[in-house]
Scaffold this active site. Structure first.
Site, PDB file in Angstrom:
ATOM      1  CD  GLU A  80      54.068   6.889  85.484  1.00 14.81           C
ATOM      2  OE1 GLU A  80      54.880   5.785  85.613  1.00 14.81           O
ATOM      3  OE2 GLU A  80      52.832   6.771  85.121  1.00 14.81           O
TER       4      GLU A  80
ATOM      5  CD  GLU B  44      53.868   3.023  81.819  1.00 18.79           C
ATOM      6  OE1 GLU B  44      53.516   1.894  82.179  1.00 18.79           O
ATOM      7  OE2 GLU B  44      54.790   3.427  82.217  1.00 18.79           O
TER       8      GLU B  44
HETATM    9  C1  FCB Z   1      54.567   2.755  85.469  1.00 14.28           C
HETATM   10  C2  FCB Z   1      52.935   2.862  85.630  1.00 14.28           C
HETATM   11  C3  FCB Z   1      52.423   3.370  86.805  1.00 14.28           C
HETATM   12  C4  FCB Z   1      53.277   2.792  87.957  1.00 14.28           C
HETATM   13  C5  FCB Z   1      54.924   2.756  87.732  1.00 14.28           C
HETATM   14  C6  FCB Z   1      55.800   2.161  88.843  1.00 14.28           C
HETATM   15  O1  FCB Z   1      54.585   1.819  84.549  1.00 14.28           O
HETATM   16  O2  FCB Z   1      52.453   3.794  84.700  1.00 14.28           O
HETATM   17  O3  FCB Z   1      51.310   3.219  87.130  1.00 14.28           O
HETATM   18  O4  FCB Z   1      53.025   1.512  88.122  1.00 14.28           O
HETATM   19  O5  FCB Z   1      55.077   2.184  86.579  1.00 14.28           O
END
Ligand code: FCB
Length: 460
Positions: free
Chosen positions: A369, A181
């Protein structure tokens, strides 16, 4: 109603209302089912990085929390990987902590490298395909002193670190994620200042974003140069990409040109720039406001530096034009939509829209994620089910999605929010470090075990 008309009506209704819910939905053979973690959020004891220092200052982290022992994953990785296996995972995404591996400029700690080799061997023993992230928001203290990614020299330090990781771990790793990110990191660290070093200058945030893109390109080449060993036997020693936070930006009013333009500008800045740079070799990074600073990227060897796209998808923003805001817009939650404990809209269809928007790059995709802050564990099962439905729909519409990594294996230290948000498939009792499987985790396990998303019965 005549039967043919009835059938036509049902088919049309289902067709217009998203993925067919009637039957079990199989996922492609070899699909990766995993969870994702990040070193600082789970390991504990990461006292050599800039986040550790940041946490010591009152007011920086909610409730005065400090990462401390976190989920003690540094010591418990083997039993945690057993837990991953117990819920039918066949993959695990985690990050290596740069500050442990290179505690001083050019000084590499073989014991720390040995630790991560043990983690990787433990993954392999459990038939968990590892995906390794090199930068997940934390920087060694000495890198912070050099100016972090504000400083061009750090780009080369990151490339050197990446090369070393390829050499040291390449025989055990084929899936690399250079950065997690980057735009979230740049904006949170330099735009609104909730991450270290806590700066609030959009111009600097854009410059840091440009540096992170450049750093990815160099790390990409360093990894391909140094990792020549095919750990999986699939003929490719390394697939290198990033985990990109992608959001849906929808205009507050579909009839308002300013709202539409503001949503487009945010989509461009947040979702597109990185991919343009890595596929075309150039990009223009500009804040949405007129006269905002602009960073331009030309080539820098970036073209073709993405073997796969990693998607971190959580939510969408409703965008209302506001000339007084630095983003030219206020971001709100869609009225009436369900939200997580963190107030993020739960919008499963957004993952489909996001995936379809990536088709033009013609690259394999991993969901790196996707998860929900849900203390009472009342939302997680439906959250997973609904997102998987839309992922399955994108696959059937031609997106090459190869895996799904849920955030997260267990509860952990959620950056500026501290420990209260609960993202884990396993609940962690921080007093005892006991792990308990959630309902959502049970559901994930069922899907991963069969490689099939069950039909509507699972709604019960
Ligand atoms: C994302 C991050 C991760 C975690 C999630 C909830 O943006 O990459 O580390 O904090 O959110």
């Amino acid at each position: 109603m005549r039967p043919t008309i009835l059938i036509f009506t049902i088919v049309t209704w289902v067709g217009l209302n998203g993925p067919a819910l009637a039957a079990d939905i199989p996922f492609p053979a070899g699909f990766l089912w995993g969870t994702a973690t990040a070193a600082h959020q789970v390991e504990g004891g990461n006292s050599g990085n800039t986040w550790w220092d940041w946490e010591q200052v009152p007011g920086h982290i909610k409730n005065g929390d400090k990462s401390g022992l976190a989920a003690d994953h540094w010591n418990r990785f083997a039993s945690d990987l057993d837990l991953a296996r117990a819920i039918n995972c066949n993959a695990y995404r985690f990050s290596v902590e740069w500050s442990r591996i290179e505690p001083a400029d050019g000084v590499f700690d073989q014991a720390a490298i040995g630790h991560y080799r043990e983690v990787l061997a433990a993954c392999r023993q459990r038939r968990l395909t590892p995906m390794v992230t090199l930068f997940h928001f934390t920087l060694p203290r000495w890198i912070g002193a050099l100016g972090g990614f504000e400083s061009p020299v750090v780009v080369d330090r990151f490339a050197r670190f990446s090369r070393r990781m390829g050499q040291e771990l390449g025989d055990l790793v084929d899936l690399w994620c250079t950065e997690n990110e980057p735009v979230v990191y740049a904006l949170a660290s330099y735009g609104n200042g909730v991450f270290p070093p806590g700066k609030t200058d959009v111009g600097v945030a854009l410059r840091v974003y440009a540096r992170l893109i450049e750093a990815h390109g160099k790390a990409y080449r360093a990894l391909h140069d140094s990792d020549r060993i095919d750990a999986d036997g699939d003929g490719r020693p390394a697939l290198v990409g990033i985990a990109k936070h992608l959001r849906v930006f929808d205009p507050y009013s579909p009839y308002s040109t300013p709202d539409i333009l503001a949503a487009r500008a945010l989509d461009q800045l947040f979702n597109r720039v990185f991919f343009h740079a890595c596929t075309r070799g150039e990009a223009r990074i500009s804040g949405p406001a007129p006269g905002a600073p602009v960073e331009s990227i030309h080539d820098l060897g970036l073209r073709g530096t993405m073997d796969y796209i990693g998607v971190n998808y959580y939510s969408r923003d409703i965008v209302k034009f506001n000339p007084a805001s630095p983003l030219m817009a206020d971001l709100t939650v869609n009225q009436g939509s369900p939200t997580s404990d963190l107030g993020w809209e739960i919008y499963p269809e957004g993952i489909y829209r996001t995936l379809m928007s990536l088709k033009r790059y013609n690259l394999p995709v991993f969901i790196t994620e996707n998860g929900v802050a849900d203390g009472p564990d009342k939302l997680r099962k439906a959250f997973i089910r609904d997102h998987l439905h839309w992922i399955a729909q994108a696959i059937s519409d031609g997106v090459d999605v190869r895996g799904y990594f849920h955030w997260s294996l267990m509860d952990n230290f959620e950056w500026a929010e501290g420990f209260w948000p609960r993202f884990g498939l396993y609940r962690v009792d921080y007093g005892t470090q006991a792990r308990t499987l959630t309902e959502g985790g049970r559901f994930f396990s069922e899907v991963a075990g069969k490689n099939v998303l069950p039909g509507p019965d699972c709604r019960r």
